[in-house]
Design an enzyme around this catalytic site. Structure first.
Site, PDB file in Angstrom:
ATOM      1  CG  ASP A  65      -0.248   0.140   2.548  1.00 35.14           C
ATOM      2  OD1 ASP A  65      -0.995   0.419   3.463  1.00 35.14           O
ATOM      3  OD2 ASP A  65       1.002  -0.417   2.615  1.00 35.14           O
ATOM      4  CG  ASP A  77       3.860  -0.141   1.468  1.00 34.27           C
ATOM      5  OD1 ASP A  77       3.881   1.033   2.353  1.00 34.27           O
ATOM      6  OD2 ASP A  77       3.472  -1.172   1.577  1.00 34.27           O
ATOM      7  CG  ASN A 116       0.494   3.280   4.290  1.00 37.68           C
ATOM      8  OD1 ASN A 116       0.170   3.388   5.443  1.00 37.68           O
ATOM      9  ND2 ASN A 116       1.731   2.552   3.817  1.00 37.68           N
ATOM     10  CB  THR A 148       4.867  -4.173   2.766  1.00 31.52           C
ATOM     11  OG1 THR A 148       4.073  -3.766   1.653  1.00 31.52           O
ATOM     12  CG2 THR A 148       5.519  -5.378   2.804  1.00 31.52           C
ATOM     13  CG  PHE A 165      -1.574   1.357   9.641  1.00 27.48           C
ATOM     14  CD1 PHE A 165      -1.523   0.880   8.379  1.00 27.48           C
ATOM     15  CD2 PHE A 165      -2.631   2.154   9.969  1.00 27.48           C
ATOM     16  CE1 PHE A 165      -2.334   1.347   7.249  1.00 27.48           C
ATOM     17  CE2 PHE A 165      -3.492   2.880   8.864  1.00 27.48           C
ATOM     18  CZ  PHE A 165      -3.311   2.321   7.590  1.00 27.48           C
ATOM     19  CG  ASN A 166       0.344  -2.906   7.609  1.00 26.42           C
ATOM     20  OD1 ASN A 166      -0.073  -2.217   6.924  1.00 26.42           O
ATOM     21  ND2 ASN A 166       1.574  -3.485   7.338  1.00 26.42           N
ATOM     22  CG  HIS A 201       7.396   0.151   9.558  1.00 27.02           C
ATOM     23  ND1 HIS A 201       7.522  -0.319  11.052  1.00 27.02           N
ATOM     24  CD2 HIS A 201       6.932   1.354   9.547  1.00 27.02           C
ATOM     25  CE1 HIS A 201       7.292   0.672  11.785  1.00 27.02           C
ATOM     26  NE2 HIS A 201       6.671   1.764  10.812  1.00 27.02           N
ATOM     27  CG  ASP A 202       6.041  -1.737   4.464  1.00 22.40           C
ATOM     28  OD1 ASP A 202       5.377  -0.950   3.791  1.00 22.40           O
ATOM     29  OD2 ASP A 202       5.763  -2.378   5.473  1.00 22.40           O
TER      30      ASP A 202
HETATM   31  O1  RIB Z   1       2.651   0.050  10.952  1.00 15.98           O
HETATM   32  C1  RIB Z   1       3.535   0.043   9.564  1.00 15.98           C
HETATM   33  C2  RIB Z   1       2.822  -0.359   8.432  1.00 15.98           C
HETATM   34  O2  RIB Z   1       1.648   0.223   8.206  1.00 15.98           O
HETATM   35  C3  RIB Z   1       4.061  -0.154   7.303  1.00 15.98           C
HETATM   36  O3  RIB Z   1       3.543  -1.532   6.287  1.00 15.98           O
HETATM   37  C4  RIB Z   1       3.471   0.766   6.610  1.00 15.98           C
HETATM   38  O4  RIB Z   1       3.634   1.283   5.311  1.00 15.98           O
HETATM   39  C5  RIB Z   1       2.132   1.046   6.991  1.00 15.98           C
HETATM   40  O5  RIB Z   1       1.343   0.289   5.948  1.00 15.98           O
HETATM   41 CA    CA Z   2       2.880  -0.651   4.002  1.00 14.73          CA
END
Ligand code: RIB
Ligand code: CA
Length: 311
Positions: free
Chosen positions: A12, A17, A41, A126, A167-168, A241-242
């Site tokens: 996303d 990403d 996102n 991701t 979040f994801n 993160h990703d």
């Molecule tokens: O919490 C971080 C995640 O949420 C990452 O994948 C970032 O791109 C958002 O999608």
């Molecule tokens: Ca992401």
């Protein structure tokens, strides 16, 4: 050298990403079969446009971009404009895309790629797991035909949307519950490890010094990401993160993982989207493993090499 591992990257974009796409495209240990997009996102129109923009700047003219789910399975969509901006990829000047979405939908693309090559394709997700859940619903055999699933998502410690949820997983907990309930090997790169993958200003400067359009684009992404992480999360350096999920496929030795049983909370008033993690002593007792640490310098060395390789 072992043959490159084929992956479908479900994402996303989203700043991290975008960097994960760069690593997947530029690291010879990974073969990027396609990019699928999902709402997260930002709305899926924007995450898809952003994936096309990133593919354009990276010169990925032969990598399909396939649009996916526009909303979670059950819940209303939660986006993250406070981190990624209104476009979902704020910072760099807008890119005129030369890459355009391929006809079809993401879950079908995932099913087709996995079922065509039993045991070979790794799904890297991701983003919220809506597309992966839809793929499993359409063809449960994805769980046994996929080489494995590697996700950025969750946390065995604190979340980043609520104290309990990352979040994801927070965005689509029902999808995550379906995915984690299926009988396949899942590697979860959660916040516990991705918050170790912090991009310093020195690394950002090294990327800017590559001196290519791709390097400049990535450095501009990181500069914007840095400002929003400082403002919104009170973190001096932004976590990529990703990138961790793709890096694990490229070189698992960069990470320490532990066998675990991960269950997804979908009913809790305060704990929706929590990845309830029970660590296990023996790998054979579970399909899941979670990342606990990463060799940060080697991770960013791999990212810089990949960006440089894209020219
Ligand atoms: O919490 C971080 C995640 O949420 C990452 O994948 C970032 O791109 C958002 O999608
Ligand atoms: Ca992401």
């Amino acid at each position: 050298m072992s043959p490159a591992i084929p992956i479908v990257l479900d994402c996303d974009p989203g700043h991290d990403d975008a960097l994960a796409i760069m690593l997947a495209a530029g690291d010879s240990r990974v073969r990027l079969l396609g990019i699928t997009t999902v709402a997260g996102n930002q709305i899926v129109d924007k995450t898809t446009a952003n994936a096309c923009a990133v593919a354009t700047i990276a010169g990925l003219y032969d990598v399909p971009v396939v649009r996916g789910a526009g909303r979670p399975l059950l819940r209303e969509l939660t986006t993250a404009g406070n981190i990624h901006g209104d476009s979902g990829l704020d910072g760099p000047l807008p890119i005129v895309p030369k890459v355009h979405p391929q006809a079809g939908v993401a879950c079908d693309f995932i099913v087709d790629q996995v079922m065509a090559a039993p045991g070979e394709v790794t799904i890297v997700a991701t983003a919220p797991l809506t597309n992966v859940a839809l793929a499993l619903a359409k063809e449960p055999g994805v769980a046994t035909y996929a080489r494995e699933l590697v996700i950025m998502g969750g946390a065995y410690g604190r979340g980043n949307v609520t104290p309990a949820a990352e979040f994801n997983i927070y965005v689509d907990p029902e999808a995550a519950a379906m995915v984690f309930h299926a009988p396949w090997r899942i590697t979860m790169m959660g916040l516990d490890v991705t918050h170790q993958a912090l991009c310093s200003e020195e690394v950002q400067a090294e990327i800017a010094a590559i001196g290519t359009a791709t390097g400049d684009f990535c450095a501009q992404l990181l500069e914007y990401f840095r400002t929003t992480y400082r403002r919104e999360m009170d973190m001096a350096d932004p976590p990529v993160h990703d990138v961790c999920a793709v890096a694990y496929v490229a070189d698992p030795s960069l990470f320490v993982t532990r066998p675990a049983k991960v269950s997804i909370e979908t009913c809790g008033t305060y704990t929706r989207g929590m990845t309830v993690t029970e660590f296990l002593e023996r790998e054979k007792d579970s399909y899941h493993q979670v990342g606990t640490s990463v060799r940060r310098h080697e991770l960013f060395d791999a990212l810089i090499r990949a960006i440089r390789a894209l020219g």
